[in-house]
Design an enzyme around this catalytic site. Sequence first.
Site, PDB file in Angstrom:
ATOM      1  N   HIS B  53     -31.176 -35.798  51.775  1.00  0.00           N
ATOM      2  CA  HIS B  53     -31.707 -35.089  53.217  1.00  0.00           C
ATOM      3  C   HIS B  53     -30.841 -34.819  54.066  1.00  0.00           C
ATOM      4  CE1 HIS B  53     -36.582 -35.761  52.292  1.00  0.00           C
ATOM      5  NE2 HIS B  53     -35.819 -35.280  51.168  1.00  0.00           N
ATOM      6  N   GLU B  55     -30.684 -35.638  57.217  1.00  0.00           N
ATOM      7  CA  GLU B  55     -30.432 -36.741  57.954  1.00  0.00           C
ATOM      8  C   GLU B  55     -29.404 -37.809  57.308  1.00  0.00           C
ATOM      9  OE1 GLU B  55     -33.489 -35.528  57.504  1.00  0.00           O
ATOM     10  OE2 GLU B  55     -34.653 -35.574  59.373  1.00  0.00           O
ATOM     11  N   SER B  78     -38.923 -32.218  61.990  1.00  0.00           N
ATOM     12  CA  SER B  78     -39.368 -33.706  62.196  1.00  0.00           C
ATOM     13  C   SER B  78     -38.971 -34.511  60.847  1.00  0.00           C
ATOM     14  CB  SER B  78     -40.979 -33.583  62.196  1.00  0.00           C
ATOM     15  OG  SER B  78     -41.489 -34.995  62.143  1.00  0.00           O
ATOM     16  N   CYS B  80     -38.790 -37.036  57.910  1.00  0.00           N
ATOM     17  CA  CYS B  80     -39.931 -37.357  56.786  1.00  0.00           C
ATOM     18  C   CYS B  80     -39.560 -38.979  56.886  1.00  0.00           C
ATOM     19  CB  CYS B  80     -39.577 -36.889  55.339  1.00  0.00           C
ATOM     20  SG  CYS B  80     -38.178 -37.880  54.408  1.00  0.00           S
ATOM     21  N   CYS B  83     -36.451 -40.443  56.007  1.00  0.00           N
ATOM     22  CA  CYS B  83     -35.321 -40.314  57.105  1.00  0.00           C
ATOM     23  C   CYS B  83     -35.484 -41.033  58.518  1.00  0.00           C
ATOM     24  CB  CYS B  83     -35.078 -38.833  57.398  1.00  0.00           C
ATOM     25  SG  CYS B  83     -34.607 -38.143  55.957  1.00  0.00           S
TER      26      CYS B  83
END
Lengths: 146, 146
Positions: B53, B55, B78, B80, B83
């Site tokens: 992902h 992040e 935002s 998940c 993360c």
Amino acid sequence: MVDTDLLRIAVEEAQAGLAEGGIPIGAALFDSDGTLLGRGHNRRVQDDDPAMHAETSAFRNAGRRANYRGTTMVTTLSPCWYCSGLVRQFGIGRVLVGEARTFQGGHDWLAEHGVEVTILDDPGCVAMMTEFIAARPQLWFEDIGK
Amino acid sequence: MVDTDLLRIAVEEAQAGLAEGGIPIGAALFDSDGTLLGRGHNRRVQDDDPAMHAETSAFRNAGRRANYRGTTMVTTLSPCWYCSGLVRQFGIGRVLVGEARTFQGGHDWLAEHGVEVTILDDPGCVAMMTEFIAARPQLWFEDIGK
């Protein structure tokens, strides 16, 4: 396969990581029929990669999937928040944990959110982590952000 | 640097991901003095890697660190649960979010656990994700395990 057979794969991964000079945590993702989808171990030391915990490594090695509903994540150690978040986000249905004595991660939180959690309290897993933490405390603290 | 300058780096990452045919989510990790530690974007499509992902990619690219107390994770969307778990486990002190309209992750949970959370509600970030979700819904659902 029974739970101890599933755990054995994760333990083999942890031992491989230890033999490479790494952190001895291993994991494996299985389908509902016991098919191995992916296996892996912590790679912080080996790849200088702080993002590769055992569970993320097994998840990556399983490749892309549309859903994870019937899958089981097996791990030698209670999953940290990072790996617990992985389980929750992707809807992995079950987590099988070798031990949660040397580290308490997010397994209770996962159970609260509908994940089936089994803790085997395996003496071999406890011994492996106890010895590792005693031998390399700084590396262990780095891996859990303490 | 002000928050919008920090977000710009994450947006650049998201745009790079989109240009590569991937999921347009970008992130960057900064030190307390505004030094960029690592930046990255979602790599599911590009690397066939479900574990990367935005992040986690920025976190990996920042390399190994003893602690993350003063750091800020900037992300276009935002975070998940996966993360968010990363942020909590490693004690990242602050999360700066581009938008939380198209996806509500774990930012409230992070705030409850002491992370400073700022949501910029950036129209450009909202538009980018809205267009992407409309164009490639299956890919998006795969990325969040739905």
